[in-house]
Scaffold this active site. Structure first.
Site, mmCIF file in Angstrom:
data_model
loop_
_atom_site.group_PDB
_atom_site.id
_atom_site.type_symbol
_atom_site.label_atom_id
_atom_site.label_comp_id
_atom_site.label_asym_id
_atom_site.label_seq_id
_atom_site.Cartn_x
_atom_site.Cartn_y
_atom_site.Cartn_z
ATOM 1 N N ASP A 160 -5.603 -7.875 -0.910
ATOM 2 C CA ASP A 160 -4.417 -8.685 -0.647
ATOM 3 C C ASP A 160 -3.626 -8.722 -1.954
ATOM 4 O O ASP A 160 -4.057 -9.334 -2.938
ATOM 5 C CB ASP A 160 -4.837 -10.089 -0.189
ATOM 6 N N ARG A 183 6.561 -4.365 21.392
ATOM 7 C CA ARG A 183 5.194 -4.659 20.931
ATOM 8 C C ARG A 183 4.514 -3.387 20.412
ATOM 9 O O ARG A 183 3.569 -3.453 19.645
ATOM 10 C CB ARG A 183 4.367 -5.332 22.036
ATOM 11 N N TYR A 209 -7.080 -16.886 -0.805
ATOM 12 C CA TYR A 209 -6.289 -17.778 0.044
ATOM 13 C C TYR A 209 -7.233 -18.457 1.051
ATOM 14 O O TYR A 209 -7.966 -17.781 1.770
ATOM 15 C CB TYR A 209 -5.195 -16.978 0.755
ATOM 16 N N LYS A 260 6.252 -13.949 1.323
ATOM 17 C CA LYS A 260 6.368 -14.422 -0.063
ATOM 18 C C LYS A 260 7.386 -13.585 -0.831
ATOM 19 O O LYS A 260 8.543 -13.579 -0.488
ATOM 20 C CB LYS A 260 4.988 -14.428 -0.710
#
Ligand code: LCS
Length: 390
Positions: free
Chosen positions: A182, A57, A110, A207
């Site tokens: 973004d 983590r 988005y 993507k």
């Protein structure tokens, strides 16, 4: 081994032959925890006095390879990987904002990003003004003394609206706000916001960077200080880290990103031109078309115009639905940026998270069709669209 050229960085940045086996492909390290050697060493690692892996983590060697490669490709000082594109967005906002802060954001982004700002961050006392960022004057007008973040997405999902990154970076800098872009639709191959003055670049690595539709992930890129704070504080505690296996797949995907983007750019241009002249089509949005309202911005700041094309049929929603049900090669599926072509209907899929009224205000009509043009032979994509339209 490193060079300044993107295609070389995409293949080599961040990796060394494995010191024990000589393996050229960086090993997939699934371990959640790492031997500390001694109590003294463990204490130094935990105190941050010594560098090394402690717990996945916090950091993981397979994830580090991806972060190093992505930073090299972007020309960024540093990168931290996250569980998804949304985790990259929320981690960045959580690391930047506090109650009482104000955000200026592009309105046609988005929809889950729109939702998280308008519905969730608002609950924590953070207000967002959404503007039509295609005119940077609207961003200037929305700035307030407490504006802490200027948030852009260009080309925006799904309308492919563009904003002028250089002008908006300047406005944010002058206002003392952090500029965030973004860059998922463009990728570092087609557009480089940091070179245009942006502070932070985000990706849904799910993507184009992954490119094969088999790993969800996100990336945050920017200055070392910010990235380290986001990593050692926000991400470590909120917990949205990238799984090593997904990091492995995305790193592998990046090897062919420059080649794939070239083909996405070429194919999408051909598809946009085909659609624009087709008698069944009412309108087409593609940054590479001279008819795109921000084509002048595209030419200024993009090296390629990307693989996303949006359009409307003359028969509106019914005609669009008939067409989407008839395509054979293009898959009727959400997401984008895969090697395969994907076609989707934003109004009934990605945009259900915002109200119809809000969606229409953003310009996303009931009949809009979004096509993620893949890297198949373009003649086969064109033939599929043609038979579906006819
Ligand atoms: N940013 C952009 C521009 C996106 O298009 C997406 C996802 C995200 C962030 C979030 O990334 P994720 O958390 O899914 O990795 N876009 C999607 C879409 O248009 N359909 O499905 C997902």
């Amino acid at each position: 081994m490193q060079s300044q050229h993107l295609q070389t960085l995409a293949i080599h940045a961040g990796e060394e032959p494995d010191p024990t086996t000589g393996a050229l492909v960086p090993p997939l390290t699934l371990a959640t925890t790492f031997h500390m050697g001694s109590t003294e060493n463990g204490a130094a690692l935990f105190a941050g006095e010594k560098e090394g892996y402690v717990y996945t983590r916090w950091a993981n060697p397979t994830v580090t390879v991806l972060e190093t490669r992505a930073a090299a490709l972007e020309g960024a000082e540093a990168c931290v990987a996250t569980a998804s594109g949304m985790a990259a967005i929320t981690t960045t906002l959580l690391a930047t904002l506090q109650a009482g802060d104000h955000v200026v954001a592009a309105k046609a982004i988005y929809p889950s990003t729109f939702a998280v700002l308008s519905q969730d961050f608002s609950r924590y006392g953070i207000e967002t003004t959404f503007v039509d960022a295609t005119d940077f004057e609207n961003v200037a007008d929305a700035l307030r003394p407490n504006t802490r973040v200027v948030y852009m997405e260009t080309p925006g999902n799904p309308l492919l609206a563009l904003c002028d990154l250089e002008e908006i970076a300047r406005l944010a800098r002058d206002a003392g706000a952090v500029s965030i872009c973004d860059n998922t639709f463009a990728t570092p191959i087609n557009q480089r916001p940091i070179e245009l003055g942006f502070d932070i670049v985000l990706y849904a690595a799910t993507k184009y960077l992954c490119g094969h539709g088999d790993a969800v992930g996100g990336l945050i890129l920017g200055k070392k200080d910010f990235i380290e704070r986001a990593r050692t504080h926000t991400l470590r505690y909120f917990g949205g880290i990238l799984a090593p296996f997904n990091a492995y797949l995305i790193t592998r995907g990046i090897m062919t990103l420059p080649l794939r983007m070239k083909q996405h750019n070429d194919n999408a241009m051909r598809v946009a031109e085909f659609l624009e002249q087709h008698s069944a089509i009412a309108s087409v949005a593609y940054p590479g078309l001279a008819s795109h309202p921000q084509h002048h911005i595209a030419k200024k700041q993009m090296r390629g115009f990307g693989g996303m094309v949006s359009f409307e049929l003359k028969g509106g929603l019914d005609a669009g639905a008939r067409m989407m049900d008839r395509v054979k090669l293009c898959a009727l599926a959400t997401s984008l940026g895969d090697a395969r072509s994907l076609i989707s209907h934003p109004a009934t899929t990605s945009h259900v998270v915002v109200s119809r009224a809000e969606r229409l205000k953003q310009g996303v009509t009931d009949g809009l069709v979004r096509l993620s043009v893949g890297i198949e032979d373009v003649n086969d994509i064109l033939a599929d669209l043609e038979q579906a339209l006819n």
